[in-house]
Design a protein around this motif. Structure first.
Motif, PDB file in Angstrom:
ATOM      1  N   HIS A  39     -12.367  29.464  -5.985  1.00  0.00           N
ATOM      2  CA  HIS A  39     -11.037  29.048  -6.418  1.00  0.00           C
ATOM      3  C   HIS A  39     -11.135  28.173  -7.667  1.00  0.00           C
ATOM      4  CE1 HIS A  39      -6.759  28.441  -6.023  1.00  0.00           C
ATOM      5  NE2 HIS A  39      -6.935  27.133  -6.091  1.00  0.00           N
ATOM      6  N   GLY A  40     -12.116  27.293  -7.710  1.00  0.00           N
ATOM      7  CA  GLY A  40     -12.332  26.477  -8.907  1.00  0.00           C
ATOM      8  C   GLY A  40     -12.612  27.341 -10.122  1.00  0.00           C
ATOM      9  N   ALA A  41     -13.447  28.370  -9.952  1.00  0.00           N
ATOM     10  CA  ALA A  41     -13.750  29.285 -11.059  1.00  0.00           C
ATOM     11  C   ALA A  41     -12.510  30.065 -11.482  1.00  0.00           C
ATOM     12  CB  ALA A  41     -14.881  30.231 -10.667  1.00  0.00           C
ATOM     13  N   GLN A  42     -11.685  30.474 -10.505  1.00  0.00           N
ATOM     14  CA  GLN A  42     -10.440  31.176 -10.842  1.00  0.00           C
ATOM     15  C   GLN A  42      -9.507  30.270 -11.633  1.00  0.00           C
ATOM     16  OE1 GLN A  42      -9.273  32.389  -6.856  1.00  0.00           O
ATOM     17  NE2 GLN A  42      -9.519  34.537  -7.443  1.00  0.00           N
ATOM     18  N   GLU A  43      -9.407  29.019 -11.227  1.00  0.00           N
ATOM     19  CA  GLU A  43      -8.533  28.096 -11.953  1.00  0.00           C
ATOM     20  C   GLU A  43      -9.074  27.801 -13.347  1.00  0.00           C
ATOM     21  OE1 GLU A  43      -7.540  24.707  -9.515  1.00  0.00           O
ATOM     22  OE2 GLU A  43      -6.033  25.888  -8.450  1.00  0.00           O
ATOM     23  N   HIS A  44     -10.389  27.759 -13.504  1.00  0.00           N
ATOM     24  CA  HIS A  44     -10.953  27.615 -14.847  1.00  0.00           C
ATOM     25  C   HIS A  44     -10.560  28.832 -15.691  1.00  0.00           C
ATOM     26  CE1 HIS A  44     -14.415  24.769 -13.469  1.00  0.00           C
ATOM     27  NE2 HIS A  44     -13.293  24.108 -13.686  1.00  0.00           N
ATOM     28  N   ALA A  45     -10.652  30.026 -15.117  1.00  0.00           N
ATOM     29  CA  ALA A  45     -10.289  31.251 -15.848  1.00  0.00           C
ATOM     30  C   ALA A  45      -8.818  31.222 -16.253  1.00  0.00           C
ATOM     31  CB  ALA A  45     -10.599  32.488 -15.006  1.00  0.00           C
TER      32      ALA A  45
END
Length: 179
Positions: A78-84
């Protein structure tokens, strides 16, 4: 290379270093909203910090927290998705020809919304558990790794329009962005 000082930490508790960057993001967003500031310089600084910070977290911090069970796989993803999503919103801002247009203001409002949501969620669901579940020595060694990667990314000029375009294209290929 940005002319705005983004700090160059070399060590420290990774949680404190991440929180310091979060406060920098908030300050840069305030400057971007100020029509009297050098918005081009601030936009460049924000882009550089956003990319460097996200890459350092994804490469150095999230995997270690995951291995130590401070966060689960869903939180890391989820953190990586929010970074994207932040990179996509950043790309929209970087692609604005000028900084005195309604398009720029709209892109800035969206970027601020995406980034502020992520900062709040990360502080609550990742950093707070890490503060409790990860020993101080590990947080210190993570801080060194985070700072080194962050600084390496900044030195490489990671916030360029071309780099952000590549990051967003890779995130789309990896299914991190909704269509």
């Amino acid at each position: 290379m940005t002319t705005i000082d983004l700090g160059r930490p070399e060590a420290g508790d990774v949680i404190d270093l991440i929180l310091d960057d979060h406060r920098r993001f908030e300050g840069l967003l305030r400057q971007l909203r100020d029509a009297s500031s050098d918005r081009d310089a601030v936009r460049e600084a924000f882009a550089t910090l956003h990319v460097a910070h996200a890459r350092a977290e994804e490469q150095c911090v999230y995997p270690t927290l995951r291995r130590r069970d401070a966060i689960d796989e869903h939180e890391a993803e989820h953190g990586a998705q929010e970074h994207a999503e932040g990179h996509q919103a950043l790309l929209d801002l970087l692609e604005c020809a000028g900084t005195d247009t309604q398009k720029f203001d709209d892109a800035l409002e969206h970027l601020a919304s995406v980034v502020n949501h992520h900062l709040t969620e990360e502080e609550l669901t990742i950093l707070n558990p890490a503060r409790e579940d990860v020993p101080p020595g590990t947080r210190e060694s993570l801080g060194e790794a985070f700072a080194a990667e962050r600084n390496r990314q900044i030195d490489a000029g990671c916030g360029s329009l071309q780099t952000v375009r590549k990051i967003v294209a890779a995130a789309e290929r990896d299914g991190l962005l909704d269509d």
